[in-house]
Design a protein around this motif. Structure first.
Motif, PDB file in Angstrom:
ATOM      1  N   GLU A  16      82.395  31.752  72.915  1.00 36.12           N
ATOM      2  CA  GLU A  16      82.073  31.407  74.299  1.00 36.12           C
ATOM      3  C   GLU A  16      82.140  29.906  74.579  1.00 36.12           C
ATOM      4  O   GLU A  16      81.838  29.479  75.693  1.00 36.12           O
ATOM      5  CB  GLU A  16      80.700  31.965  74.689  1.00 36.12           C
ATOM      6  N   LEU A 184      69.812  24.780  79.827  1.00 33.49           N
ATOM      7  CA  LEU A 184      69.201  26.109  79.699  1.00 33.49           C
ATOM      8  C   LEU A 184      67.777  26.168  80.276  1.00 33.49           C
ATOM      9  O   LEU A 184      67.187  27.236  80.363  1.00 33.49           O
ATOM     10  CB  LEU A 184      69.186  26.636  78.263  1.00 33.49           C
ATOM     11  N   ARG A 186      65.536  26.330  83.347  1.00 30.88           N
ATOM     12  CA  ARG A 186      65.833  26.716  84.711  1.00 30.88           C
ATOM     13  C   ARG A 186      65.318  25.651  85.682  1.00 30.88           C
ATOM     14  O   ARG A 186      64.335  24.955  85.395  1.00 30.88           O
ATOM     15  CB  ARG A 186      65.225  28.090  85.019  1.00 30.88           C
ATOM     16  N   TRP A 188      63.563  25.382  88.372  1.00 29.58           N
ATOM     17  CA  TRP A 188      62.163  25.310  88.801  1.00 29.58           C
ATOM     18  C   TRP A 188      61.270  24.818  87.659  1.00 29.58           C
ATOM     19  O   TRP A 188      60.287  24.111  87.893  1.00 29.58           O
ATOM     20  CB  TRP A 188      61.693  26.662  89.339  1.00 29.58           C
ATOM     21  N   PRO A 209      80.586  24.684  77.794  1.00 33.55           N
ATOM     22  CA  PRO A 209      80.910  25.628  78.848  1.00 33.55           C
ATOM     23  C   PRO A 209      79.996  26.842  78.890  1.00 33.55           C
ATOM     24  O   PRO A 209      80.310  27.809  79.585  1.00 33.55           O
ATOM     25  CB  PRO A 209      82.326  26.054  78.476  1.00 33.55           C
ATOM     26  N   ARG A 210      78.894  26.807  78.177  1.00 36.21           N
ATOM     27  CA  ARG A 210      77.974  27.945  78.299  1.00 36.21           C
ATOM     28  C   ARG A 210      77.419  28.020  79.719  1.00 36.21           C
ATOM     29  O   ARG A 210      77.082  29.089  80.206  1.00 36.21           O
ATOM     30  CB  ARG A 210      76.854  27.836  77.264  1.00 36.21           C
ATOM     31  N   ASN A 211      77.275  26.857  80.332  1.00 31.74           N
ATOM     32  CA  ASN A 211      76.901  26.804  81.738  1.00 31.74           C
ATOM     33  C   ASN A 211      77.974  26.048  82.509  1.00 31.74           C
ATOM     34  O   ASN A 211      78.732  25.274  81.922  1.00 31.74           O
ATOM     35  CB  ASN A 211      75.577  26.055  81.917  1.00 31.74           C
ATOM     36  N   PHE A 215      77.461  23.908  89.027  1.00 35.95           N
ATOM     37  CA  PHE A 215      76.462  24.861  89.513  1.00 35.95           C
ATOM     38  C   PHE A 215      75.055  24.423  89.082  1.00 35.95           C
ATOM     39  O   PHE A 215      74.112  24.411  89.896  1.00 35.95           O
ATOM     40  CB  PHE A 215      76.772  26.259  88.982  1.00 35.95           C
ATOM     41  N   MET A 219      71.986  23.275  91.598  1.00 37.60           N
ATOM     42  CA  MET A 219      70.694  23.974  91.626  1.00 37.60           C
ATOM     43  C   MET A 219      69.546  23.020  91.295  1.00 37.60           C
ATOM     44  O   MET A 219      68.473  23.076  91.890  1.00 37.60           O
ATOM     45  CB  MET A 219      70.707  25.135  90.625  1.00 37.60           C
TER      46      MET A 219
ATOM     47  N   LEU B 162      68.526  37.831  76.668  1.00 35.14           N
ATOM     48  CA  LEU B 162      68.204  36.430  76.988  1.00 35.14           C
ATOM     49  C   LEU B 162      69.226  35.469  76.368  1.00 35.14           C
ATOM     50  O   LEU B 162      70.389  35.820  76.214  1.00 35.14           O
ATOM     51  CB  LEU B 162      66.767  36.098  76.550  1.00 35.14           C
ATOM     52  N   GLY B 185      68.937  36.623  82.747  1.00 28.61           N
ATOM     53  CA  GLY B 185      68.414  35.756  81.694  1.00 28.61           C
ATOM     54  C   GLY B 185      69.453  35.020  80.889  1.00 28.61           C
ATOM     55  O   GLY B 185      69.311  33.820  80.668  1.00 28.61           O
ATOM     56  N   PRO B 186      70.525  35.660  80.416  1.00 35.69           N
ATOM     57  CA  PRO B 186      71.516  34.927  79.617  1.00 35.69           C
ATOM     58  C   PRO B 186      72.256  33.869  80.445  1.00 35.69           C
ATOM     59  O   PRO B 186      72.302  33.947  81.672  1.00 35.69           O
ATOM     60  CB  PRO B 186      72.489  36.029  79.163  1.00 35.69           C
ATOM     61  N   HIS B 187      72.854  32.900  79.742  1.00 37.08           N
ATOM     62  CA  HIS B 187      73.617  31.870  80.440  1.00 37.08           C
ATOM     63  C   HIS B 187      74.957  32.423  80.923  1.00 37.08           C
ATOM     64  O   HIS B 187      75.327  33.561  80.617  1.00 37.08           O
ATOM     65  CB  HIS B 187      73.793  30.630  79.567  1.00 37.08           C
ATOM     66  N   LEU B 188      75.675  31.588  81.652  1.00 36.04           N
ATOM     67  CA  LEU B 188      76.891  32.039  82.333  1.00 36.04           C
ATOM     68  C   LEU B 188      77.934  32.592  81.347  1.00 36.04           C
ATOM     69  O   LEU B 188      78.528  33.655  81.586  1.00 36.04           O
ATOM     70  CB  LEU B 188      77.483  30.877  83.132  1.00 36.04           C
ATOM     71  N   ALA B 189      78.169  31.884  80.261  1.00 36.91           N
ATOM     72  CA  ALA B 189      79.191  32.338  79.307  1.00 36.91           C
ATOM     73  C   ALA B 189      78.799  33.673  78.687  1.00 36.91           C
ATOM     74  O   ALA B 189      79.655  34.533  78.427  1.00 36.91           O
ATOM     75  CB  ALA B 189      79.407  31.285  78.228  1.00 36.91           C
ATOM     76  N   VAL B 216      63.728  32.006  92.595  1.00 34.98           N
ATOM     77  CA  VAL B 216      64.665  32.176  91.472  1.00 34.98           C
ATOM     78  C   VAL B 216      65.860  33.060  91.822  1.00 34.98           C
ATOM     79  O   VAL B 216      66.869  33.031  91.121  1.00 34.98           O
ATOM     80  CB  VAL B 216      63.949  32.759  90.233  1.00 34.98           C
ATOM     81  N   GLY B 218      68.075  32.959  94.221  1.00 36.79           N
ATOM     82  CA  GLY B 218      69.294  32.238  94.574  1.00 36.79           C
ATOM     83  C   GLY B 218      70.023  31.744  93.341  1.00 36.79           C
ATOM     84  O   GLY B 218      71.255  31.814  93.254  1.00 36.79           O
ATOM     85  N   TYR B 219      69.256  31.253  92.380  1.00 37.23           N
ATOM     86  CA  TYR B 219      69.863  30.758  91.138  1.00 37.23           C
ATOM     87  C   TYR B 219      70.562  31.891  90.391  1.00 37.23           C
ATOM     88  O   TYR B 219      71.723  31.779  90.002  1.00 37.23           O
ATOM     89  CB  TYR B 219      68.787  30.116  90.257  1.00 37.23           C
ATOM     90  N   ARG B 220      69.874  32.982  90.203  1.00 37.25           N
ATOM     91  CA  ARG B 220      70.462  34.050  89.366  1.00 37.25           C
ATOM     92  C   ARG B 220      71.557  34.815  90.111  1.00 37.25           C
ATOM     93  O   ARG B 220      72.496  35.283  89.474  1.00 37.25           O
ATOM     94  CB  ARG B 220      69.364  34.969  88.840  1.00 37.25           C
ATOM     95  N   GLY B 222      73.496  33.260  92.162  1.00 38.33           N
ATOM     96  CA  GLY B 222      74.575  32.277  92.042  1.00 38.33           C
ATOM     97  C   GLY B 222      75.291  32.389  90.714  1.00 38.33           C
ATOM     98  O   GLY B 222      76.520  32.264  90.636  1.00 38.33           O
ATOM     99  N   LEU B 223      74.535  32.626  89.650  1.00 37.83           N
ATOM    100  CA  LEU B 223      75.166  32.820  88.338  1.00 37.83           C
ATOM    101  C   LEU B 223      76.089  34.037  88.367  1.00 37.83           C
ATOM    102  O   LEU B 223      77.225  33.973  87.870  1.00 37.83           O
ATOM    103  CB  LEU B 223      74.097  33.037  87.258  1.00 37.83           C
ATOM    104  N   SER B 226      79.152  33.286  90.167  1.00 41.98           N
ATOM    105  CA  SER B 226      80.013  32.359  89.422  1.00 41.98           C
ATOM    106  C   SER B 226      80.943  33.095  88.465  1.00 41.98           C
ATOM    107  O   SER B 226      81.917  32.517  87.978  1.00 41.98           O
ATOM    108  CB  SER B 226      79.156  31.363  88.629  1.00 41.98           C
TER     109      SER B 226
END
Lengths: 246, 252
Positions: A16, A184, A186, A188, A209-211, A215, A219, B162, B185-189, B216, B218-220, B222-223, B226
């Motif tokens: 990934e 990682l 969040r 908030w 690139p995990r995130n 974006f 946020m 997660l 919970g998991p990241h985008l990749a 929260v 909106g964030y999730r 949005g993921l 994406s």
């Protein structure tokens, strides 16, 4: 505009983290990020330390200064790990990455002591991936930081997700040689850490690139405006790097 | 229609709003979420509170004009009471599924009581949603073993592993056909890999909204957006799969 520095990315070649330097620079441009740390990928952190460090150093060397090279060394290699750190730092590496879960040790035990002493001597900050659960918890890092006051530590990911409950206490009791990287975490939660009075220890990172950096920045910006927190989005990390011996 | 399949009704909302879900719903609606699967909160932390919380959650959802679908909780550590409360929640309160948080509730996914609860859930066609991604009680592989023992019961990984166990979540869902996953919970990749490698007909989306007032969803969402899914996969994950999971319980 203040410089935005991304303190962690992994432009890798497999799984990934597949991402070329060109693609990373495009992601940075689209997010408004000026510079980014580039770190070896998982296999390189676990077993192929030297070839991984060389790959990252080459990549950074071709980036006109926009990519900041990090290196890694597995503490199980003992003195060879220290030599690898010294070699990489002499070639330009500005941060040491340790990932206890990938490298097979519990942070806080004596195994990395020599490596941490070498990092302290070179003033190279040590980025420690927090999680998974038994290896690299925030509290393990705090114990190690107290044991090695000359070294400077960055807690990667602030224990996300399941150690987030520890973080208020960890932030409040962290010794002066610990900083906290926000990939990682969040938005908030990051905002809560900053607003609890710890902005001078917080460091923005994306883990691309995990995130997706754009974006994540967008946020974060909604709760922790970039223009109001230039220290978090670059200043704190730049100050850390300024002390690295070249 | 967008169904948020992982939300909570926490005590902060109840302290502020009583049993009125209007403001909770408005927070979700700002992001286009039309319906939500609502899980307990306090009852996961203290089993002395779970019966009252099941009552309250049923009442809150009953006031939502069909937009909030309530799941109950029970504590499998106390098997006799757990079985009785699950029966009450389904038969009296008309709740639509069971949430278990083995880590917080202090009981392994693989326990004698869990087996009995899963048989009951299968009989009533009620899904069982687990917190997952946390050792030593809440690993995706532990849920997969349970799912294999109860093939008529639909189970859901509430977090798809997660940050640290998402590869295990992929293996778990591929290894148990009645195990679904909620992208929460998991990241985008990791989300991208889960969607690529798992059966899209068994994937849901969730935000974990409702633990606190933090915004929260909106964030999730949005993921999820994406990931640039094609329209049919997006529709499956946000609407069609929840409908298949829960049956005809959604209002328009």
């Amino acid at each position: 505009m203040n410089e935005i520095i991304d303190a962690y990315s992994t432009p890798g070649t497999e799984r990934e983290t597949c991402l070329t330097a060109t693609e990373l620079l495009k992601l940075m441009d689209s997010a408004g990020i000026h510079r980014a740390v580039v770190a070896p990928e998982d296999r390189e952190i676990a077993v192929n330390n030297t070839s991984g460090n060389d790959r990252i150093l080459r990549m950074a060397g071709q980036s006109s200064g926009r990519l900041i090279p990090a290196c890694t060394a597995n503490p199980w290699l003992g003195r060879s790990a220290c030599q690898e750190l010294r070699r990489s730092a002499a070639a330009g590496a500005r941060m040491l990455v340790l990932a206890p879960a990938l490298q097979g040790f519990c942070f806080g035990d004596e195994l990395p002591a020599e490596l941490l002493a070498a990092s302290a001597e070179l003033r190279v900050p040590v980025y420690v991936h927090s999680g998974p659960h038994s290896f690299g918890s925030p509290t393990q890092l705090l114990l190690a930081a107290a044991e090695h006051p000359g070294a400077r530590f960055i807690l990667g990911h602030c224990g996300s997700t399941d150690y987030a409950a520890d973080m208020p206490a960890v932030l409040a009791s962290a010794p002066d040689n610990v900083w906290f990287e926000l990939s990682l975490v969040r938005p908030w939660a990051a905002a809560a850490y900053a607003k609890a009075g710890h902005r001078d220890r917080l460091i923005f990172g994306s883990s691309a690139p995990r995130n997706c950096p754009a974006f994540e920045l967008r946020m974060l910006d909604a709760l922790l405006p970039v223009q109001d927190y230039p220290d978090i989005f670059g200043g704190n990390f730049a100050a850390l790097l300024a002390e690295v011996q070249s | 229609m967008i169904v948020d399949c992982h939300t909570h009704w926490a005590d902060c909302f109840q302290s502020r709003d009583g049993l009125d879900p209007s403001r909770w719903l408005a927070d979700e609606a700002r992001h286009g979420v039309t319906h939500a699967l609502v899980l307990p909160y306090l009852g996961l932390l203290d089993d002395r509170l779970l019966r009252q919380e099941n009552d309250d959650l049923a009442a809150v959802c009953a006031a939502s004009a069909g937009r909030m679908i309530p799941f109950c909780t029970v504590n499998p550590f106390r098997k006799v009471e757990a079985v009785a409360e699950f029966r009450r929640a389904i038969e009296v309160l008309k709740m639509r599924g069971l949430k278990i948080h083995p880590w917080l509730q202090g009981v392994s996914i693989n326990s004698d009581a869990m087996d009995e609860l899963c048989e009951m859930a299968g009989h009533w066609k009620m899904p069982v949603l687990f917190h997952d991604g946390t050792p030593c009680y809440s690993l995706p592989s532990q849920a997969a073993m349970l799912a294999r023992r109860h093939p008529k019961t639909t189970m859901v990984l509430g977090h798809c592993g997660l940050f640290e166990h998402w590869r295990e979540a992929i293996a778990a869902m591929r290894g148990a056909e009645n195990l679904w996953g909620c992208l929460c919970g998991p990241h985008l990749a990791a989300l991208s890999e889960i969607v690529r490698r798992c059966d899209c007909q068994r994937l849901l989306w969730g935000s974990d909204f409702g633990f606190s007032f933090a915004d929260v969803a909106g964030y999730r969402l949005g993921l999820l957006q994406s990931l640039r899914l094609n329209d049919s996969d997006y529709e499956r994950i946000t609407a069609e799969n929840p409908k298949r999971l829960l049956g005809p319980v959604f209002s328009n």
